[in-house]
Write a protein that holds these residues in place. Structure first.
Motif, PDB file in Angstrom:
ATOM      1  N   ARG A   1       0.859  -1.180   0.000  1.00 44.03           N
ATOM      2  CA  ARG A   1       0.000   0.000   0.000  1.00 44.03           C
ATOM      3  C   ARG A   1       0.901   1.237   0.000  1.00 44.03           C
TER       4      ARG A   1
ATOM      5  N   HIS B   1       2.439  -4.292   5.797  1.00 42.51           N
ATOM      6  CA  HIS B   1       1.252  -4.120   4.964  1.00 42.51           C
ATOM      7  C   HIS B   1       0.397  -5.345   5.247  1.00 42.51           C
TER       8      HIS B   1
ATOM      9  N   LEU C   1      -3.122  -8.566   3.241  1.00 37.18           N
ATOM     10  CA  LEU C   1      -3.425  -8.180   1.864  1.00 37.18           C
ATOM     11  C   LEU C   1      -4.343  -9.179   1.171  1.00 37.18           C
TER      12      LEU C   1
END
Length: 161
Positions: free
Chosen positions: A24, A39, A42
């Protein structure tokens, strides 16, 4: 033979078929004494009657134009493909039309993007476009019929702009 033009992979275009796995703009949280951006989540594995496993696939690179004559799907588990090197690869998916694949769509990843193909989604085989074709794959490990193939009567040709 019908020609399909591969387009850039985006989450909005790919959403009916799964998830794009990529960093991101900003991490969800900082970990490891502030030296690592996480992150988070996902993609989540969707597995029935089995367990998630991590494998390495070493696929032979292909080239464009690409001849698409077969797609497959896995009714018992999603599959995530994470390139081990920052190269692009070709992603082919097709909507389900009464148990058979509809007209395929093709996408080209950006270096650093991975994908997760949703459970029971028609898709092409792993198609790296440059060596090495090494991928980490997270998918279902277990017994039972988890592969269905469909061979097209008339193959498609996949090209890029």
């Amino acid at each position: 033979m019908t020609t399909i033009t591969a387009r850039p992979l985006t989450q909005s275009a790919f959403a009916p078929f799964g998830n794009v796995i990529a960093r991101r703009p900003e991490p969800d949280m900082m970990i490891n004494q502030g030296l690592c951006g996480r992150h988070h989540a996902l993609a989540l594995a969707d597995i029935t009657d089995g367990t998630p496993g991590i494998s390495l696939f070493d696929a032979q690179p292909r080239s464009l134009p690409y001849r698409l004559d077969m797609v497959e799907r896995h009714p018992l588990g999603s599959q995530a493909f994470l390139p081990m090197y920052e190269t692009s690869f070709l992603v082919i998916v097709a909507p389900d039309e009464s148990g058979h694949p509809g007209t395929p769509l093709a996408f080209l990843t950006e270096p650093g993007q991975g994908i997760q193909i949703a459970r029971n989604t028609w898709h092409g085989v792993l198609t790296p476009l440059a060596p090495p074709g090494l991928f980490a794959v997270i998918d279902r490990i277990g017994n039972g019929p988890n592969l269905q193939e469909h061979w097209f009567d008339t193959p498609f040709t996949v090209t890029a702009d």
